[in-house]
Design a protein around this motif. Structure first.
Motif, PDB file in Angstrom:
ATOM      1  N   GLY A   1      40.025  46.440  32.926  1.00  0.00           N
ATOM      2  CA  GLY A   1      39.847  47.658  32.144  1.00  0.00           C
ATOM      3  C   GLY A   1      40.464  49.090  33.097  1.00  0.00           C
ATOM      4  O   GLY A   1      40.199  50.235  32.565  1.00  0.00           O
ATOM      5  N   LEU A   2      40.637  48.739  34.568  1.00  0.00           N
ATOM      6  CA  LEU A   2      40.834  50.027  35.359  1.00  0.00           C
ATOM      7  C   LEU A   2      42.451  50.093  35.510  1.00  0.00           C
ATOM      8  O   LEU A   2      42.945  48.999  35.937  1.00  0.00           O
ATOM      9  N   PRO A   3      42.869  51.447  35.524  1.00  0.00           N
ATOM     10  CA  PRO A   3      42.269  52.602  35.176  1.00  0.00           C
ATOM     11  C   PRO A   3      42.119  52.563  33.658  1.00  0.00           C
ATOM     12  O   PRO A   3      42.824  51.891  32.945  1.00  0.00           O
ATOM     13  N   GLY A   4      41.197  53.581  33.128  1.00  0.00           N
ATOM     14  CA  GLY A   4      41.147  53.375  31.511  1.00  0.00           C
ATOM     15  C   GLY A   4      40.037  54.363  31.067  1.00  0.00           C
ATOM     16  O   GLY A   4      39.496  54.807  32.182  1.00  0.00           O
ATOM     17  N   VAL A   5      39.753  54.242  29.936  1.00  0.00           N
ATOM     18  CA  VAL A   5      38.475  55.318  29.142  1.00  0.00           C
ATOM     19  C   VAL A   5      37.469  54.383  29.124  1.00  0.00           C
ATOM     20  O   VAL A   5      36.170  55.130  29.059  1.00  0.00           O
ATOM     21  N   SER A   6      37.350  53.144  29.625  1.00  0.00           N
ATOM     22  CA  SER A   6      36.351  52.111  29.750  1.00  0.00           C
ATOM     23  C   SER A   6      36.429  51.126  30.836  1.00  0.00           C
ATOM     24  O   SER A   6      38.063  50.848  31.025  1.00  0.00           O
ATOM     25  N   ALA A   7      35.683  50.502  31.212  1.00  0.00           N
ATOM     26  CA  ALA A   7      35.822  49.260  32.083  1.00  0.00           C
ATOM     27  C   ALA A   7      34.787  48.377  31.973  1.00  0.00           C
ATOM     28  O   ALA A   7      33.859  48.325  31.476  1.00  0.00           O
ATOM     29  N   LYS A   8      34.834  47.344  32.826  1.00  0.00           N
ATOM     30  CA  LYS A   8      33.969  46.000  32.795  1.00  0.00           C
ATOM     31  C   LYS A   8      33.867  45.367  34.214  1.00  0.00           C
ATOM     32  O   LYS A   8      34.997  45.362  34.914  1.00  0.00           O
ATOM     33  N   ALA A   9      32.882  45.191  35.021  1.00  0.00           N
ATOM     34  CA  ALA A   9      32.721  44.460  36.061  1.00  0.00           C
ATOM     35  C   ALA A   9      31.645  43.082  35.869  1.00  0.00           C
ATOM     36  O   ALA A   9      30.806  43.387  35.170  1.00  0.00           O
ATOM     37  N   VAL A  10      32.242  41.927  36.134  1.00  0.00           N
ATOM     38  CA  VAL A  10      31.457  40.818  36.139  1.00  0.00           C
ATOM     39  C   VAL A  10      31.050  40.320  37.253  1.00  0.00           C
ATOM     40  O   VAL A  10      32.182  39.765  37.895  1.00  0.00           O
TER      41      VAL A  10
END
Length: 319
Positions: free
Chosen positions: A103-112
């Motif tokens: 989701g990067l870059p963006g208005v939201s993102a996730k890290a797992v």
């Protein structure tokens, strides 16, 4: 970097406008940044806040204020289970086998992040308000067996302009019956959740020094495949907003407990209000009634606390 308001020369105005434009351009081109157009947050290799590629921590685009950028940028997270502990800061992890960012870059993102201690940690990032970032941390048991003694914590070192290395950090006593196990006013406190905080704010705190904040929470025991989620809020003041306004912002977003930090040029909270501020909070559905918050604030305002500093973190208790 904060832009000075001193002077009325046209050259200074041009310089300030150019600086803001450069910050905005940097954010737009960043690969590891979430942004809402007014504020940008950098995401590190393992999901900590601060992107070393762009130098963005938590950036106010209107003037370049970023309390994560000065000095040694530092945000961390850690998890402890009966299988051990895993944690990360400065984009360097311990017992973390890999992290996938989307989701990067963006208005939201996730890290797992996968770990060697029997859990996967999934972190999602999105803005609740222009200046308040929600970090949703979901811990999932992947061990194949039950896990007990689960703790999760986040710590952040704030450097709040214009007193970047001499802030005022304060917090209320931990609410009775909550899932919060401890808190700290020291940004570089123990990164490993299995090690208790050295500079606890559990009974309330109000100190001045090179400070920050951190909060540790306990999670239910996890059956195989089960998950539990905890929500943290990070906020920085909008231009012209004092720390009381910032506290109101996170409370409106469901904050159950917080440790706030402000610049100390005007003294310590509650009598002194600085130019800028930052906050770390835990959000929960079990939000105290407004009257309860008022009683907690009034009781805290009458207390003074003494503390000590380790290494370079010299602090003075404020009555």
């Amino acid at each position: 970097m904060a832009i000075s308001n001193k002077g009325l020369m046209s050259g200074a105005a041009v310089s300030a406008a150019l600086s803001v434009a450069l910050f905005a351009a940097s954010s737009a081109q960043a690969q590891n940044v979430v942004s809402n157009g007014s504020f940008s947050v950098g995401i590190g290799a393992n999901g900590e806040l601060y992107d070393y590629g762009t130098g963005i921590g938590f950036l106010r685009l209107s003037d370049g204020y970023d309390p994560l950028a000065p000095g040694s940028p530092y945000d961390s997270w850690g998890v402890e289970t009966s299988g051990g502990s895993a944690y990360s800061a400065l984009s360097s992890g311990t017992n973390i086998t890999g992290t996938t960012l989307t989701g990067l870059p963006g208005v939201s993102a996730k890290a797992v992040s996968t770990t060697t201690v029997g859990v996967t940690v999934t972190q999602t990032y999105n803005f609740l308000q222009p200046n308040v970032l929600k970090v949703t941390d979901t811990i999932t048991n992947t061990s194949g067996g039950p896990l007990t003694g689960v703790l999760f914590q986040r710590d952040v070192d704030w450097d709040v302009a214009p007193t970047e290395f001499n802030e005022n950090s304060f917090g209320n006593p931990i609410p009775v019956g909550s899932n919060i196990t401890d808190s700290t006013y020291y940004g570089f406190d123990s990164i490993d959740p299995s090690v208790p905080y050295f500079e606890s704010c559990a009974g309330g705190c109000n100190l001045t020094g090179d400070l920050g904040g951190g909060i540790s929470v306990s999670l239910p025991n996890l059956a195989p495949g089960a998950s539990d989620t905890q929500t943290y809020l990070y906020g920085i003041s909008q231009a012209g907003e004092n720390v009381n306004g910032l506290i109101a912002d996170v409370n409106a977003d469901g904050a159950y407990y917080w440790v706030a930090t402000q610049s100390s040029e005007n003294g310590a909270w509650p009598m002194g209000l600085g130019t800028n501020s930052a906050i770390i909070a835990v959000a929960s559905s079990a939000i105290p009634e407004p009257s309860t918050w008022a009683m907690m604030v009034l009781g805290f305002a009458g207390l003074g606390f003494a503390g000590y500093r380790r290494g370079r973190k010299a602090s003075v208790a404020i009555a």
